[in-house]
Scaffold this active site. Structure first.
Site, PDB file in Angstrom:
ATOM      1  N   HIS A   1       0.823  -1.207   0.000  1.00 16.71           N
ATOM      2  CA  HIS A   1       0.000   0.000   0.000  1.00 16.71           C
ATOM      3  C   HIS A   1       0.859   1.260   0.000  1.00 16.71           C
ATOM      4  CE1 HIS A   1      -2.156   3.153   2.455  1.00 16.71           C
ATOM      5  NE2 HIS A   1      -2.937   3.042   1.407  1.00 16.71           N
TER       6      HIS A   1
ATOM      7  N   GLU B   1       1.975   2.113  -3.457  1.00 11.93           N
ATOM      8  CA  GLU B   1       0.905   2.760  -4.227  1.00 11.93           C
ATOM      9  C   GLU B   1       0.981   4.279  -4.066  1.00 11.93           C
ATOM     10  OE1 GLU B   1      -3.361   3.992  -2.973  1.00 11.93           O
ATOM     11  OE2 GLU B   1      -3.172   1.820  -2.854  1.00 11.93           O
ATOM     12  N   HIS B   2       1.200   4.758  -2.849  1.00 11.20           N
ATOM     13  CA  HIS B   2       1.317   6.203  -2.599  1.00 11.20           C
ATOM     14  C   HIS B   2       2.559   6.786  -3.284  1.00 11.20           C
ATOM     15  CE1 HIS B   2      -1.576   7.159   0.866  1.00 11.20           C
ATOM     16  NE2 HIS B   2      -1.888   5.945   0.453  1.00 11.20           N
TER      17      HIS B   2
ATOM     18  N   GLU C   1       6.079  10.819   3.348  1.00  9.50           N
ATOM     19  CA  GLU C   1       4.847  10.039   3.202  1.00  9.50           C
ATOM     20  C   GLU C   1       4.526   9.211   4.443  1.00  9.50           C
ATOM     21  OE1 GLU C   1       1.485   9.538   0.915  1.00  9.50           O
ATOM     22  OE2 GLU C   1       3.257  10.777   0.482  1.00  9.50           O
TER      23      GLU C   1
END
Length: 449
Positions: free
Chosen positions: A79, A82-83, A160
């Site tokens: 996940h 993905e960012h 992030e």
């Protein structure tokens, strides 16, 4: 269910399908309007021209990799990766991808998004204006950057981390926490029981760049990926752009095998009691697990029949539960019966679930389970089967009638199901004919076997 499928194999052996070994496994015909191709490096692509809405198109990149592919040091990184696709690639450093897409009128969230699952990841550019051919070409360039050229720079990773941790905090509501608590009961001591998609906070804070780079290098390569373009486009130009941008990605000469995880069976019933102060009402779920047939079976008549029978069973049981709960003084709030997958494609499940009244938990569950036992012992009536059959026929007729007015987005799921799970991309008329052939042979006493 297994007895039923064996019976149907015999009943449908005379259908006009040809295969040397088993006609039931012969792939059904895909919609000829969908162009399906494969590059030399292994990438699959799908192109479907459609003009609703006009001058708009959908662009998708699919990857057969998700949370279950992570190693312990990569917890949550499927996940996280993905960012990172939005935070710098070789040709679009920093926020270059977002800046370009926003310059053509696209918005993050509404038109620009991505989704990570347990076994797959999707990147999507939705409802993009494509009056200029160069926009479609740029969108495919962007998807190719996602596919192989994400930088995962240290500075961007650190920026992030708090974003992902906050997403984890907001996502873990009562339903999510309950799902996590259920995993050991569903999957025992297998790896399935430890995969939560979002990951543990400590690893999200401390993982090394090499961990996310290794995940990306191991699972993101052309043979595991597909591109979908549906919209008001020139199919030949789109195909040329796909070959130009994705053809430059090298073939993986040493591909990794999928994780080898044992089927999470249990010799004795597994019982769990899970509490959470934010759950709105008490509920009980009862599951029966089995190992799924090979995905390749989905492509043929066998897969179509299996899906249709499951749909009939679920429809009849939902009708029974609705009839019970719609009356005054109902013993429980809601009941449902699901036949499908337990998160993962290799795990089939039949699941009976009930939402109970706080003041009548045991009595409500007793009455609910009585309905499950009635199904097991006595099956379904001809009248119930007739109503489920009519409902499916009505649904199919409606799909045929609206086939020419489908919007671009409506084509995406059947195409992605073809890539991920081998389901055929059926035209509505073809599906109607296939279902009619199956329903014409079925009746309640066959399903009751």
């Amino acid at each position: 269910m297994k007895k039923l499928i064996i019976f149907l194999l015999s009943a449908f052996a005379s259908l006009s399908l040809s295969a040397q070994n088993n006609p039931m496994l012969t792939p059904l015909p895909n919609d000829p309007a969908v162009k399906i191709g494969k590059l030399d490096n292994g990438l699959t692509y799908y192109i479907r021209k459609n003009s609703l809405p006009e001058k708009r198109a959908e662009f998708y990149l699919l990857t057969k990799a998700g949370g279950i592919f992570e190693t312990p040091d990569q917890d949550g990184l499927a996940h996280f990766l993905e960012h990172m696709c939005f935070n710098g690639t070789e040709r679009f450093p920093g926020k270059g991808i977002l800046n370009y897409l926003q310059s053509i009128g696209a918005e993050f969230g509404r038109n620009i998004n991505a989704s990570t699952g347990f076994e797959e990841t999707q990147y999507m550019l939705n409802n993009i204006p494509v009056e200029r051919a160069s926009v479609a070409d740029s969108c495919l360039l962007i998807l190719s950057e996602y596919a192989n050229y994400v930088l995962n720079e240290e500075e961007e990773l650190d920026l992030e981390r708090p974003v992902i941790i906050e997403e984890r905090r907001s996502r873990r509501n009562a339903d999510w926490r309950t799902m996590e608590a259920c995993l050991p009961y569903w999957f025992g001591d297998t790896k399935y029981a430890t995969c939560t998609l979002i990951g543990q906070e400590e690893n999200l804070k401390t993982f090394k760049k090499s961990s996310i780079d290794n995940f990306y290098a191991t699972w993101y390569y052309p043979e595991r990926q597909a591109v979908i373009v549906v919209g008001d486009i020139n199919p030949s130009a789109i195909e040329a752009s796909i070959k130009k941008h994705f053809g430059r990605i090298p073939k993986n000469e040493n591909p990794s095998a999928d994780p080898d995880i044992p089927f999470p069976g249990n010799a004795e019933p597994s019982v769990g009691v899970i509490t959470d102060p934010e759950l709105a009402a008490p509920s009980v779920s009862v599951m029966w697990k089995s190992e799924a047939d090979p995905e390749e079976h989905n492509a043929g008549m066998l897969g179509k029949m299996n899906t249709l029978v499951k749909s009939i069973i679920a429809r009849i049981m939902d009708e029974r539960f609705t009839d019970i709960t719609s009356k005054p003084g109902a013993p429980y709030i809601n009941g449902s019966f699901y036949v499908g997958k337990l998160i993962y494609e290799r795990i089939d499940v039949a699941e009976a679930s009930v939402i109970l009244n706080e003041e009548n938990i045991l009595g409500g569950f007793r009455d609910f389970y009585t309905e499950i036992e009635r199904m097991r012992r006595y099956g379904f009536t001809d009248a119930e089967y007739g109503r489920a059959k009519a409902n499916i026929e009505s649904r199919n007729e409606a799909a045929v009638q609206k086939a020419s007015t489908r919007k671009n987005a409506e084509f995406i799921r059947p195409i992605s199901n073809h890539f991920f799970d081998h389901w055929p991309i059926l035209e509505p008329k073809t599906e109607q004919q296939l279902d009619a052939a199956i329903l014409g042979q079925l009746k309640a006493e066959i399903i009751n076997q």
